[in-house]
Scaffold this motif. Structure first.
Motif, PDB file in Angstrom:
ATOM      1  N   ASP A  32       6.218  38.035  11.474  1.00  0.00           N
ATOM      2  CA  ASP A  32       6.822  36.720  11.720  1.00  0.00           C
ATOM      3  C   ASP A  32       5.935  35.831  12.581  1.00  0.00           C
ATOM      4  O   ASP A  32       6.424  35.081  13.428  1.00  0.00           O
ATOM      5  CB  ASP A  32       8.212  36.865  12.369  1.00  0.00           C
ATOM      6  N   GLY A  33       4.630  35.924  12.402  1.00  0.00           N
ATOM      7  CA  GLY A  33       3.708  35.096  13.172  1.00  0.00           C
ATOM      8  C   GLY A  33       3.608  33.700  12.577  1.00  0.00           C
ATOM      9  O   GLY A  33       3.800  33.493  11.386  1.00  0.00           O
ATOM     10  N   LYS A  34       3.334  32.752  13.429  1.00  0.00           N
ATOM     11  CA  LYS A  34       3.135  31.378  12.973  1.00  0.00           C
ATOM     12  C   LYS A  34       1.631  31.138  12.883  1.00  0.00           C
ATOM     13  O   LYS A  34       0.960  30.990  13.898  1.00  0.00           O
ATOM     14  CB  LYS A  34       3.771  30.388  13.943  1.00  0.00           C
ATOM     15  N   PHE A  35       1.117  31.123  11.681  1.00  0.00           N
ATOM     16  CA  PHE A  35      -0.299  30.888  11.461  1.00  0.00           C
ATOM     17  C   PHE A  35      -0.489  29.422  11.084  1.00  0.00           C
ATOM     18  O   PHE A  35      -0.730  29.087   9.938  1.00  0.00           O
ATOM     19  CB  PHE A  35      -0.841  31.804  10.362  1.00  0.00           C
ATOM     20  N   GLY A  36      -0.355  28.557  12.043  1.00  0.00           N
ATOM     21  CA  GLY A  36      -0.474  27.122  11.797  1.00  0.00           C
ATOM     22  C   GLY A  36      -1.821  26.603  12.257  1.00  0.00           C
ATOM     23  O   GLY A  36      -2.618  27.309  12.879  1.00  0.00           O
ATOM     24  N   GLY A  37      -2.048  25.354  11.953  1.00  0.00           N
ATOM     25  CA  GLY A  37      -3.287  24.720  12.370  1.00  0.00           C
ATOM     26  C   GLY A  37      -3.284  24.395  13.851  1.00  0.00           C
ATOM     27  O   GLY A  37      -2.259  24.451  14.528  1.00  0.00           O
ATOM     28  N   SER A  38      -4.425  24.052  14.367  1.00  0.00           N
ATOM     29  CA  SER A  38      -4.543  23.765  15.794  1.00  0.00           C
ATOM     30  C   SER A  38      -4.400  22.279  16.106  1.00  0.00           C
ATOM     31  O   SER A  38      -4.365  21.906  17.275  1.00  0.00           O
ATOM     32  CB  SER A  38      -5.895  24.266  16.302  1.00  0.00           C
ATOM     33  N   ASP A  39      -4.323  21.425  15.089  1.00  0.00           N
ATOM     34  CA  ASP A  39      -4.231  19.988  15.344  1.00  0.00           C
ATOM     35  C   ASP A  39      -3.004  19.633  16.169  1.00  0.00           C
ATOM     36  O   ASP A  39      -3.096  18.945  17.188  1.00  0.00           O
ATOM     37  CB  ASP A  39      -4.210  19.203  14.033  1.00  0.00           C
ATOM     38  N   GLN A  43      -2.599  18.386  20.232  1.00  0.00           N
ATOM     39  CA  GLN A  43      -1.878  17.148  20.550  1.00  0.00           C
ATOM     40  C   GLN A  43      -0.753  17.421  21.550  1.00  0.00           C
ATOM     41  O   GLN A  43      -0.562  16.666  22.510  1.00  0.00           O
ATOM     42  CB  GLN A  43      -1.319  16.560  19.255  1.00  0.00           C
ATOM     43  N   GLU A  44      -0.024  18.505  21.346  1.00  0.00           N
ATOM     44  CA  GLU A  44       1.051  18.863  22.270  1.00  0.00           C
ATOM     45  C   GLU A  44       0.509  19.221  23.646  1.00  0.00           C
ATOM     46  O   GLU A  44       1.094  18.848  24.671  1.00  0.00           O
ATOM     47  CB  GLU A  44       1.862  20.032  21.711  1.00  0.00           C
ATOM     48  N   ALA A  45      -0.617  19.944  23.699  1.00  0.00           N
ATOM     49  CA  ALA A  45      -1.205  20.323  24.986  1.00  0.00           C
ATOM     50  C   ALA A  45      -1.652  19.089  25.760  1.00  0.00           C
ATOM     51  O   ALA A  45      -1.443  18.998  26.976  1.00  0.00           O
ATOM     52  CB  ALA A  45      -2.373  21.274  24.766  1.00  0.00           C
ATOM     53  N   ILE A  46      -2.253  18.124  25.071  1.00  0.00           N
ATOM     54  CA  ILE A  46      -2.695  16.897  25.734  1.00  0.00           C
ATOM     55  C   ILE A  46      -1.491  16.122  26.263  1.00  0.00           C
ATOM     56  O   ILE A  46      -1.513  15.611  27.390  1.00  0.00           O
ATOM     57  CB  ILE A  46      -3.527  16.026  24.772  1.00  0.00           C
TER      58      ILE A  46
END
Length: 116
Positions: A32-39, A43-46
Motif C-alpha cells: 500500500d505504498g504511494k509511489f507518486g511524483g515529487s512535484d 510544492q507542499e514542503a515549500i
C-alpha cells in the motif's frame, strides 16, 4: 582478453534479473505504498516552510491533462535513452575499429597486410 560466450550469456541474464528484481521487489515489499511524483511533495514542503513564497516564473507550456504530461515525459525519456544508446554504440564501434585491422568488404585481408 577474450571472454567465453557462455560467460557473457550468464552475465547478461544476471544483469536482466537484477534490473527486474530492483524494479519488482519494492512493489512487493512496500504494501500500500504511494509511489507518486515529487512535484507535489516539493510544492507542499515549500508551502510548509514559507507560506508566503511566490514562484519566480510560470511554465511556458501547461499540458492539457495528466495523460499528455505523461506522454511528454515518456517521449523525453525515450529520446534521452536513444541518445545515450547511440553515443555508447558510437564509442564502442570506434574502440572495436581501432582494435582490428581493416578488411576488404569482399572478405579478403587488408591490402596493407599484403605489402612486401
Amino acid at each position: 582478453m577474450k571472454v567465453p560466450a557462455d560467460s557473457k550469456k550468464i552475465q547478461n541474464w544476471l544483469l536482466i534479473g537484477s534490473v527486474l528484481g530492483l524494479t519488482i521487489l519494492p512493489l512487493i515489499i512496500v504494501k500500500d505504498g504511494k509511489f507518486g511524483g515529487s512535484d507535489n511533495q516539493g510544492q507542499e514542503a515549500i508551502t510548509n516552510i514559507q507560506p508566503s513564497y511566490k514562484p519566480w516564473f510560470q511554465s511556458i507550456l501547461q499540458p492539457a491533462s495528466a495523460e499528455i504530461a505523461s506522454l511528454l515525459f515518456a517521449t523525453q525519456a525515450a529520446l534521452g535513452a536513444g541518445t545515450i544508446g547511440y553515443i555508447i554504440g558510437l564509442y564502442k564501434g570506434r574502440s572495436e575499429g581501432k582494435k582490428s585491422p581493416p578488411t576488404d568488404p569482399v572478405g579478403g585481408a587488408s591490402p596493407l597486410e599484403n605489402r612486401p
